[in-house]
Design an enzyme around this catalytic site. Sequence first.
Site, mmCIF file in Angstrom:
data_model
loop_
_atom_site.group_PDB
_atom_site.id
_atom_site.type_symbol
_atom_site.label_atom_id
_atom_site.label_comp_id
_atom_site.label_asym_id
_atom_site.label_seq_id
_atom_site.Cartn_x
_atom_site.Cartn_y
_atom_site.Cartn_z
ATOM 1 N N ASP A 13 0.865 -1.162 0.000
ATOM 2 C CA ASP A 13 0.000 0.000 0.000
ATOM 3 C C ASP A 13 0.913 1.226 0.000
ATOM 4 O OD1 ASP A 13 -2.357 1.691 0.532
ATOM 5 O OD2 ASP A 13 -1.509 1.851 2.546
ATOM 6 N N ASP A 15 -0.179 5.179 1.009
ATOM 7 C CA ASP A 15 -0.444 6.089 2.122
ATOM 8 C C ASP A 15 -0.584 5.320 3.432
ATOM 9 O OD1 ASP A 15 -0.533 8.354 0.443
ATOM 10 O OD2 ASP A 15 -2.621 7.956 -0.054
ATOM 11 N N ASP A 174 -1.481 -0.917 5.944
ATOM 12 C CA ASP A 174 -1.741 -0.375 7.275
ATOM 13 C C ASP A 174 -3.215 -0.329 7.648
ATOM 14 O OD1 ASP A 174 -2.592 2.967 7.050
ATOM 15 O OD2 ASP A 174 -2.018 1.840 5.272
#
Length: 224
Positions: A13, A15, A174
């Site tokens: 991922d 961001d 995240d």
Amino acid sequence: MSEKPFPTLVVFDCDGTLVDSQHNVVACMKTTFTAEGLALPDDQSIRGFIGLNLEECVFHLMPEPGDTDLHTRLVSGYKAAFFQHRLQSDHYEPLYPGALDAIHGLADRGVLMAVATGKSLRGLTAVIEQHSLQDYFMSLQTPDHNPGKPHPQMLLRAMSDAGATPAETVMVGDTSFDMMLAGNAGCRAIGVSWGYHADEELLKSGAERVIHHFEDLAAVTFDH
């Protein structure tokens, strides 16, 4: 118990995993809501939806989700706000500590890498160029040409580009959206604790492990 195959492909991922973009995202979202005369969503709510594509993120933050005209204006307004923000001299989306070393370490092992993100392709390309990562990611998957997370298409396309099977692929992210994305694509999922969702959310949504430092990624990824 059978051993897991060593990964051919690690998909990150962006961001909240590779780069810390929360301050820019929160600022631009608040600018967008202010321009429409709306009550501002709180920082925690905005961070909670980072990882979804922009249209879905805005939908969840809107006071009246059924207002399609407002939704269209907010999405367009955010894109314009972020574009202007990126032109400012102080705009910066820093890599998290240890990210670059982890990328270099995977490359040295011959592991292929890709990105699957809710960020636009233009935004992702800007991050990659900012940190001189152009030579490391062989597949860039964004909502520009895919359904948003947790739909599996971004991971499926990255695996197709790499010639990797789900068993040979690891998703690193995240948010619970990343973990569910991996589950829907049949891949392993490793959560990181420095982003926008709590460890408990990551584990509940499918993470096999949650790491607290990028230095731990290689050991966890190749741990049998």
